[in-house]
Design an enzyme around this catalytic site. Structure first.
Site, PDB file in Angstrom:
ATOM      1  N   ASP A 108       2.550   5.594  -6.228  1.00  0.00           N
ATOM      2  CA  ASP A 108       3.796   5.517  -5.468  1.00  0.00           C
ATOM      3  C   ASP A 108       5.051   5.468  -6.338  1.00  0.00           C
ATOM      4  O   ASP A 108       6.154   5.498  -5.804  1.00  0.00           O
ATOM      5  CB  ASP A 108       3.769   4.267  -4.558  1.00  0.00           C
ATOM      6  N   HIS A 158      -2.446  -2.126  -9.562  1.00  0.00           N
ATOM      7  CA  HIS A 158      -3.465  -1.582  -8.680  1.00  0.00           C
ATOM      8  C   HIS A 158      -4.695  -2.464  -8.732  1.00  0.00           C
ATOM      9  O   HIS A 158      -5.019  -3.005  -9.790  1.00  0.00           O
ATOM     10  CB  HIS A 158      -3.848  -0.157  -9.117  1.00  0.00           C
ATOM     11  N   HIS A 217       0.883  -1.185   0.000  1.00  0.00           N
ATOM     12  CA  HIS A 217       0.000   0.000   0.000  1.00  0.00           C
ATOM     13  C   HIS A 217       0.918   1.233   0.000  1.00  0.00           C
ATOM     14  O   HIS A 217       1.806   1.355  -0.836  1.00  0.00           O
ATOM     15  CB  HIS A 217      -0.922  -0.118   1.214  1.00  0.00           C
TER      16      HIS A 217
HETATM   17  N1  ACO Z   1       4.680  -6.283 -10.631  1.00  0.00           N
HETATM   18  C1  ACO Z   1       4.564  -7.425 -11.348  1.00  0.00           C
HETATM   19  N2  ACO Z   1       3.400  -8.084 -11.460  1.00  0.00           N
HETATM   20  C2  ACO Z   1       2.341  -7.604 -10.821  1.00  0.00           C
HETATM   21  C3  ACO Z   1       2.394  -6.423 -10.073  1.00  0.00           C
HETATM   22  C4  ACO Z   1       3.625  -5.758  -9.987  1.00  0.00           C
HETATM   23  N3  ACO Z   1       3.752  -4.646  -9.284  1.00  0.00           N
HETATM   24  N4  ACO Z   1       1.192  -6.166  -9.551  1.00  0.00           N
HETATM   25  C5  ACO Z   1       0.391  -7.150  -9.945  1.00  0.00           C
HETATM   26  N5  ACO Z   1       1.081  -8.027 -10.717  1.00  0.00           N
HETATM   27  C6  ACO Z   1       0.559  -9.233 -11.354  1.00  0.00           C
HETATM   28  C7  ACO Z   1       0.480 -10.355 -10.339  1.00  0.00           C
HETATM   29  O1  ACO Z   1       1.664 -11.121 -10.304  1.00  0.00           O
HETATM   30  C8  ACO Z   1      -0.720 -11.130 -10.832  1.00  0.00           C
HETATM   31  O2  ACO Z   1      -0.313 -11.924 -11.903  1.00  0.00           O
HETATM   32  P1  ACO Z   1      -0.975 -13.399 -12.114  1.00  0.00           P
HETATM   33  O3  ACO Z   1      -2.425 -13.140 -12.349  1.00  0.00           O
HETATM   34  O4  ACO Z   1      -0.245 -13.953 -13.268  1.00  0.00           O
HETATM   35  O5  ACO Z   1      -0.725 -14.143 -10.833  1.00  0.00           O
HETATM   36  C9  ACO Z   1      -1.649 -10.056 -11.391  1.00  0.00           C
HETATM   37  O6  ACO Z   1      -0.785  -8.972 -11.766  1.00  0.00           O
HETATM   38  C10 ACO Z   1      -2.675  -9.545 -10.383  1.00  0.00           C
HETATM   39  O7  ACO Z   1      -1.956  -9.175  -9.221  1.00  0.00           O
HETATM   40  P2  ACO Z   1      -2.554  -9.217  -7.755  1.00  0.00           P
HETATM   41  O8  ACO Z   1      -1.417  -9.202  -6.797  1.00  0.00           O
HETATM   42  O9  ACO Z   1      -3.552 -10.317  -7.638  1.00  0.00           O
HETATM   43  O10 ACO Z   1      -3.324  -7.839  -7.740  1.00  0.00           O
HETATM   44  P3  ACO Z   1      -3.982  -7.184  -6.465  1.00  0.00           P
HETATM   45  O11 ACO Z   1      -5.121  -6.393  -6.946  1.00  0.00           O
HETATM   46  O12 ACO Z   1      -4.246  -8.204  -5.421  1.00  0.00           O
HETATM   47  O13 ACO Z   1      -2.811  -6.254  -5.879  1.00  0.00           O
HETATM   48  C11 ACO Z   1      -1.288  -4.478  -5.660  1.00  0.00           C
HETATM   49  C12 ACO Z   1      -2.675  -4.908  -6.157  1.00  0.00           C
HETATM   50  C13 ACO Z   1      -1.127  -4.914  -4.197  1.00  0.00           C
HETATM   51  C14 ACO Z   1      -1.182  -2.992  -5.732  1.00  0.00           C
HETATM   52  C15 ACO Z   1      -0.228  -5.148  -6.540  1.00  0.00           C
HETATM   53  O14 ACO Z   1      -0.346  -4.669  -7.858  1.00  0.00           O
HETATM   54  C16 ACO Z   1       1.192  -4.915  -6.008  1.00  0.00           C
HETATM   55  O15 ACO Z   1       1.645  -5.681  -5.161  1.00  0.00           O
HETATM   56  N6  ACO Z   1       1.891  -3.873  -6.498  1.00  0.00           N
HETATM   57  C17 ACO Z   1       3.226  -3.560  -6.014  1.00  0.00           C
HETATM   58  C18 ACO Z   1       3.153  -2.782  -4.701  1.00  0.00           C
HETATM   59  C19 ACO Z   1       2.632  -1.375  -4.903  1.00  0.00           C
HETATM   60  O16 ACO Z   1       3.087  -0.644  -5.750  1.00  0.00           O
HETATM   61  N7  ACO Z   1       1.683  -1.002  -4.062  1.00  0.00           N
HETATM   62  C20 ACO Z   1       1.107   0.364  -4.088  1.00  0.00           C
HETATM   63  C21 ACO Z   1      -0.267   0.314  -4.683  1.00  0.00           C
HETATM   64  S1  ACO Z   1      -0.974   1.928  -4.756  1.00  0.00           S
HETATM   65  C22 ACO Z   1      -1.392   2.257  -3.153  1.00  0.00           C
HETATM   66  O17 ACO Z   1      -1.753   1.417  -2.413  1.00  0.00           O
HETATM   67  C23 ACO Z   1      -1.264   3.572  -2.711  1.00  0.00           C
END
Ligand code: ACO
Length: 466
Positions: free
Chosen positions: A402, A346, A307
């Protein structure tokens, strides 16, 4: 070339134009209508798709990449509004009149003066604590006399709401030469012992929201100072909220450009739907706990790297990558190890995050004069290209809020450990607005979990277990 305030407005409006041009044909999700409870919706793990309540505060259109606060486009608010006005809008549901804005701004400025909280805070080892843990601690300390359900106690809630009286003030000049640790006031701000006569105030909860919006900024600034072995500063009466926050953090008057940049950053982070930290605050508030504790829960949830904590992770990731030419190799290894790239992806946005549309070019503008920052920015651009080329079409992964914010903060000399606290300073206004809205028609949050464990186990006494 000297940058001007107009450059910032231009960046915001260009980002708006691009956002609308590039996403206008995306199908609209059906997330903006009234409901007749109970409703049916498809829910995924992590409550994906679950609709927990109705709101009039803000709307994230994830397909188009648009963000709305109370009907107003985030791009317009960044171009023309201020954090004070935006907070008022979130809390009170309308843009303020000139008099209301002046009163509100003054109220926040006065309530940034929290000497007792800061003195109590400094009795803990905040300089060696995680800044978000320290911020949570400070938020709880803001409510010194009562912390829980005032109506159960004999003290008046007003006492608890305004318990920041203190005869001992903070340092009054940035770089004191021979000052004692605390110095008696010269009379700039007198401690707030009674509610200011303002017609904005309608309830104890609203009062608490004002205290929290103002006080979290002062606590965050004091934590930043403590980490550098310095003591807190009191706010200055002629600075805006963003200006005072920067001043209290860095100990120097910000330039008008820095003040405006921080203002835009605070507006951008102020609210964002039912994100994890907002939900955490709302869950705590739904038990009829205390709003200070609810906001503390928001701070805790925000701190995680999935987050708000991602903004700190992004900068250390870019430092580790080092230069644009190292990006491809770094990315390949990260994907082989199934790592997520911080600052990307996201739950709601399946288009480019509008906040990153502003922060990206802003970071670019601020990085031009500083070689170290320029390398970091170019590394970020190379990484963006790589991630979007591989995951943009297939998984709808784009930079989020971010990804670029750390470069912007670094351009103002703010240490990276503090980036998530800046997020919290802003988001407290969204948390407060959403908590206030929800508790009007409160129902305790209480989802269920499907049990997949065993039944019918026989209890075996300890001595008989193999
Ligand atoms: N890098 C690479 N792959 C990613 C990323 C990423 N940053 N984010 C999502 N994916 C991929 C996952 O591996 C997954 O792939 P799959 O379907 O083949 O398994 C798919 O995209 C869906 O990802 P989830 O993790 O299920 O998505 P979710 O909605 O649960 O998570 C989150 C969203 C937590 C923001 C995620 O994208 C992440 O971890 N990002 C990196 C951390 C980050 O930048 N957080 C800040 C978010 S903005 C905020 O909160 C202010």
């Amino acid at each position: 070339m000297e940058q001007t305030l107009d450059d910032i407005t231009r960046i915001v409006l260009e980002a708006k134009e691009r956002a609308y041009r590039e996403t206008d044909n995306e199908p609209e999700p059906n997330m903006a209508s009234s409901l007749n409870w109970p409703i049916e919706c498809t829910v995924g793990p992590g409550l994906e798709g679950a609709i927990a309540c109705e709101t009039r505060i803000g709307y994230v259109n994830g397909a188009k990449g648009w963000l709305i606060y109370r009907g107003y486009d985030i791009f317009d608010l960044c171009a023309y509004s201020s954090f004070e006005e935006t907070s008022f809008l979130l809390l009170h549901g309308k843009l303020p009149s000139a008099t209301e804005l002046e009163t509100f701004s003054k109220t926040l400025r006065r309530r940034m003066f929290i000497p007792k909280t800061q003195r109590l805070l400094l009795s803990f080892p905040v300089e060696s604590m995680n800044p978000m843990a320290a911020l949570r601690l400070g938020t709880n300390l803001m409510r010194q006399k009562q912390t829980y359900q005032d109506h159960l106690s004999e003290s008046s809630s007003q006492e608890a709401l305004h318990s920041d009286d203190d005869s001992i003030a903070m340092e009054t000049v940035p770089e004191g030469k021979q000052h004692p640790v605390f110095q008696f006031l010269k009379g700039l701000f007198r401690p707030v012992s009674t509610v200011e006569p303002t017609d904005l105030v309608s309830s104890d909860e609203t009062e608490s929201c004002y205290n929290l919006i103002a006080g979290v900024a002062s606590v965050a600034a004091a934590i930043g100072r403590a980490r550098e072995g310095r003591i807190p500063l009191e706010p200055l009466p002629d600075l805006s909220f963003a200006g005072n926050y920067l001043y209290m953090l860095t100990g120097r008057r910000p330039t008008p450009l820095e003040e405006r940049i921080m203002d835009v950053c605070l507006i951008l982070h102020a609210d964002h739907g039912m994100n994890a930290s907002t939900f955490a605050s709302m869950v705590v508030a739904s038990t009829l706990s205390d709003i200070y504790l609810a906001i503390g829960a928001g701070i805790s949830a925000l701190s995680g790297p999935l987050h708000g904590g991602a903004n700190v992770e992004v900068v250390s990731m870019l430092e580790r990558i080092g230069k644009p030419s190292a990006v491809k190799k770094w990315y390949r290894t990260a994907m082989e190890q199934k790592k997520k790239v911080m600052g990307f992806g996201h739950r709601v946005y399946k288009a480019y995050d509008p906040r990153a549309r502003i922060l990206g070019p802003l970071a670019g503008m601020l990085a031009t004069e500083n070689p170290e920052l320029k390398t970091m920015y170019q590394t970020a651009l190379a990484l963006e290209q790589e991630v979007v080329a591989h995951l943009g079409d297939s998984k709808k992964i784009f930079p989020n809020v971010d990804f670029f914010s750390g470069i912007v903060y670094r351009s103002m000399g703010i240490p990276s450990d503090l980036y998530t606290t800046i997020f919290a300073v802003s988001r407290v206004s969204g948390w407060c607005a959403r908590v206030m809205e929800y508790i009007e028609h409160n129902r305790i949050f209480r989802p269920r979990a499907l049990y997949t464990g065993r039944f019918d186990e026989k209890y075996v006494p300890l001595q008989d277990r193999s």
